[in-house]
Design an enzyme around this catalytic site. Structure first.
Site, mmCIF file in Angstrom:
data_model
loop_
_atom_site.group_PDB
_atom_site.id
_atom_site.type_symbol
_atom_site.label_atom_id
_atom_site.label_comp_id
_atom_site.label_asym_id
_atom_site.label_seq_id
_atom_site.Cartn_x
_atom_site.Cartn_y
_atom_site.Cartn_z
ATOM 1 N N GLY A 29 -2.691 -18.210 0.608
ATOM 2 C CA GLY A 29 -1.760 -17.758 -0.425
ATOM 3 C C GLY A 29 -0.343 -17.856 0.098
ATOM 4 N N GLY A 32 4.454 -16.477 -4.674
ATOM 5 C CA GLY A 32 5.079 -17.006 -5.875
ATOM 6 C C GLY A 32 4.131 -17.242 -7.031
ATOM 7 C CB SER A 42 4.474 -13.870 4.043
ATOM 8 O OG SER A 42 3.659 -14.840 3.455
ATOM 9 C CD GLN A 78 -9.163 -17.140 -1.461
ATOM 10 O OE1 GLN A 78 -8.146 -16.839 -2.060
ATOM 11 N NE2 GLN A 78 -9.853 -16.263 -0.743
ATOM 12 C CG ASP A 100 -1.281 -12.045 0.190
ATOM 13 O OD1 ASP A 100 -1.848 -11.311 -0.641
ATOM 14 O OD2 ASP A 100 -0.043 -12.167 0.254
ATOM 15 C CG HIS A 103 -5.705 -10.578 -3.861
ATOM 16 N ND1 HIS A 103 -5.629 -10.490 -2.492
ATOM 17 C CD2 HIS A 103 -4.449 -10.885 -4.290
ATOM 18 C CE1 HIS A 103 -4.374 -10.732 -2.106
ATOM 19 N NE2 HIS A 103 -3.656 -10.974 -3.181
#
Length: 195
Positions: A29, A32, A42, A78, A100, A103
């Site tokens: 992740g 945005g 990050s 992912q 991240d 989720h």
């Protein structure tokens, strides 16, 4: 160097001993959300914190335009096993993985099952926004045995698998390779609003 974030106090505790080392960090992740013109904050934070390391981000939205020196960004999902294995091979494994991503409970579990065995020895695997494990619309629920929290709770007995030998049972890869599991209160919701 840490942004104002409920996780950073925990990251500081676990990551400080690695700060000057050459680590490979993967963040799932890029940030945005669906906006391809936003993200990578990050990743830049990790680049500044781990000054000798390689930082890699993946996102289902193409964010590759945010690549820069020591920050590589790939466009993939992912749970794309082939892409994750290829990326892990290319970098020689990761020392730190931070999920991240979506989720969604099923994604969190599937990604962990794919990536944890590919990590370097003594790696750290972190998962953010685990409050979704309690949200039915995200595949969770307090009594849902398929939530990500239920999955990780089920791995805690494996920490001490040598203390309770079960006849005919072989320790799993996770039993033999996980040495610590920690859960933290997030303090406040930090991802999208509940649906």
């Amino acid at each position: 160097l840490f942004r104002s974030h409920w996780y950073t106090q925990h990251y500081q505790r676990y990551f400080e001993p690695l700060r000057q080392k050459r680590v490979n960090l993967l963040e799932i992740g890029v940030g945005g959300y669906e906006d391809s013109d936003r993200g990578a904050e990050s990743l830049r934070m990790w680049k500044a914190y781990f000054r000798n390391s390689r930082i890699v981000g993946i996102d289902i939205v193409d964010k590759t335009q945010f690549r820069e020196d020591r920050i590589d960004i790939r466009h993939c999902g992912q749970t794309d096993a082939e892409a994750l294995c290829q990326l892990s091979d290319e970098y020689g494994g990761f020392d730190i993985v931070i999920d991240d991503g979506s989720h969604l409970n099923e994604h969190v579990i599937e990604t962990f099952r794919l990536l944890f065995p590919l990590m370097r020895a003594n790696g750290i695997y972190a998962i953010e926004d685990t409050q979704t494990a309690y949200w039915p619309t995200w595949g969770g629920g307090i009594d849902n045995p398929h939530s990500s929290t239920a999955f990780f709770k089920s791995l805690t007995d494996g920490l001490n698998h040598v203390e309770y030998p079960r006849e005919g049972s072989t320790p799993t890869y996770f039993d033999k390779n996980i040495v610590e599991i920690a859960f933290f209160q997030i303090g406040r919701a930090s991802c999208r609003e509940r649906v």
